[in-house]
Design a protein around this motif. Sequence first.
Motif, PDB file in Angstrom:
ATOM      1  N   THR A  70       0.857  -1.184   0.000  1.00 19.43           N
ATOM      2  CA  THR A  70       0.000   0.000   0.000  1.00 19.43           C
ATOM      3  C   THR A  70       0.889   1.228   0.000  1.00 19.43           C
ATOM      4  N   ALA A  71       0.599   2.148  -0.907  1.00 16.58           N
ATOM      5  CA  ALA A  71       1.340   3.407  -0.965  1.00 16.58           C
ATOM      6  C   ALA A  71       0.361   4.566  -0.858  1.00 16.58           C
ATOM      7  N   ILE A  72       0.747   5.559  -0.077  1.00 13.45           N
ATOM      8  CA  ILE A  72       0.022   6.817  -0.002  1.00 13.45           C
ATOM      9  C   ILE A  72       0.911   7.804  -0.745  1.00 13.45           C
ATOM     10  N   VAL A  73       0.401   8.369  -1.835  1.00 12.96           N
ATOM     11  CA  VAL A  73       1.239   9.129  -2.752  1.00 12.96           C
ATOM     12  C   VAL A  73       0.723  10.559  -2.875  1.00 12.96           C
ATOM     13  N   LEU A 112      -3.129  10.052  -3.436  1.00 15.84           N
ATOM     14  CA  LEU A 112      -3.639   8.782  -3.963  1.00 15.84           C
ATOM     15  C   LEU A 112      -3.373   7.675  -2.955  1.00 15.84           C
ATOM     16  N   ILE A 113      -4.295   6.751  -2.855  1.00 18.20           N
ATOM     17  CA  ILE A 113      -4.084   5.509  -2.113  1.00 18.20           C
ATOM     18  C   ILE A 113      -3.945   4.425  -3.174  1.00 18.20           C
ATOM     19  N   VAL A 114      -2.794   3.771  -3.168  1.00 12.76           N
ATOM     20  CA  VAL A 114      -2.448   2.809  -4.213  1.00 12.76           C
ATOM     21  C   VAL A 114      -2.231   1.442  -3.582  1.00 12.76           C
ATOM     22  N   GLN A 115      -2.747   0.402  -4.228  1.00 12.53           N
ATOM     23  CA  GLN A 115      -2.572  -0.975  -3.757  1.00 12.53           C
ATOM     24  C   GLN A 115      -1.995  -1.792  -4.902  1.00 12.53           C
ATOM     25  N   VAL A 116      -0.779  -2.313  -4.716  1.00 14.24           N
ATOM     26  CA  VAL A 116      -0.095  -3.093  -5.747  1.00 14.24           C
ATOM     27  C   VAL A 116       0.535  -4.338  -5.124  1.00 14.24           C
ATOM     28  N   PRO A 117       0.905  -5.306  -5.961  1.00  7.93           N
ATOM     29  CA  PRO A 117       1.504  -6.534  -5.418  1.00  7.93           C
ATOM     30  C   PRO A 117       2.875  -6.317  -4.780  1.00  7.93           C
ATOM     31  N   ASP A 118       3.710  -5.464  -5.389  1.00  5.84           N
ATOM     32  CA  ASP A 118       5.088  -5.351  -4.923  1.00  5.84           C
ATOM     33  C   ASP A 118       5.715  -4.068  -5.471  1.00  5.84           C
ATOM     34  N   MET A 119       6.983  -3.856  -5.133  1.00  3.47           N
ATOM     35  CA  MET A 119       7.668  -2.642  -5.560  1.00  3.47           C
ATOM     36  C   MET A 119       7.830  -2.557  -7.082  1.00  3.47           C
ATOM     37  N   ALA A 141       6.018   9.494  -2.035  1.00  2.71           N
ATOM     38  CA  ALA A 141       5.304   8.260  -1.711  1.00  2.71           C
ATOM     39  C   ALA A 141       5.672   7.781  -0.311  1.00  2.71           C
ATOM     40  N   TYR A 142       4.661   7.308   0.389  1.00  2.47           N
ATOM     41  CA  TYR A 142       4.823   6.696   1.708  1.00  2.47           C
ATOM     42  C   TYR A 142       4.340   5.260   1.578  1.00  2.47           C
ATOM     43  N   PHE A 143       5.139   4.316   2.043  1.00  2.00           N
ATOM     44  CA  PHE A 143       4.785   2.910   1.922  1.00  2.00           C
ATOM     45  C   PHE A 143       4.391   2.362   3.281  1.00  2.00           C
ATOM     46  N   SER A 144       3.229   1.761   3.339  1.00  2.00           N
ATOM     47  CA  SER A 144       2.701   1.237   4.593  1.00  2.00           C
ATOM     48  C   SER A 144       3.519   0.035   5.048  1.00  2.00           C
ATOM     49  N   THR A 145       3.912   0.053   6.305  1.00  2.00           N
ATOM     50  CA  THR A 145       4.598  -1.093   6.890  1.00  2.00           C
ATOM     51  C   THR A 145       3.651  -1.928   7.745  1.00  2.00           C
ATOM     52  N   HIS A 146       2.511  -1.327   8.124  1.00  2.36           N
ATOM     53  CA  HIS A 146       1.524  -2.042   8.923  1.00  2.36           C
ATOM     54  C   HIS A 146       0.208  -1.270   8.868  1.00  2.36           C
TER      55      HIS A 146
END
Length: 156
Positions: A70-73, A112-119, A141-146
């Motif tokens: 999950t990325a918050i962009v 944007l809230i983005v949901q992708v499989p991987d980097m 971009a901020y990547f969710s760790t939890h």
Amino acid sequence: MTEEPILDELDRRILNTLQTDASHTNAELAELVHVSPPTCLRRVKQLTEGGVIERQVAIVNPDKVGARLTAIVEITLDVQAAERMDQFEKLAALENAVMQCYRVAPGPDFVLIVQVPDMPAYHALAHRLFTSHANVRNVKAYFSTHRSKFDTRIAV
């Protein structure tokens, strides 16, 4: 601007119940909100036709379907003219990985809230939507760790 509908206590009970579990049959929902099935059906129809209920969906666990990142962009455009903002917004809406898109102020132009499989999938999305788009000036971009909370309910 559209007028906000007037919701009574029954509407609120129906909405709160459906937001918790929309899979109830009309008879089950009617029993849970303490009204007759015809009344319940009529109210749900009114709430839907009035745009209060936008749609009913299944919420999928991203980890179970391979969308683990999950990325918050934050996106800042170079030119903020209305037509350029609309253009970016339409591009974002076409991307399946973009789950939510918000115009915001002050600060960046979009979040944007983005949901992708991987980097690698994020990088491909970033190339398509951000780096190849001439009007994008800055991407943060901020990547969710939890994910400690996720809810779709709105207090009514």
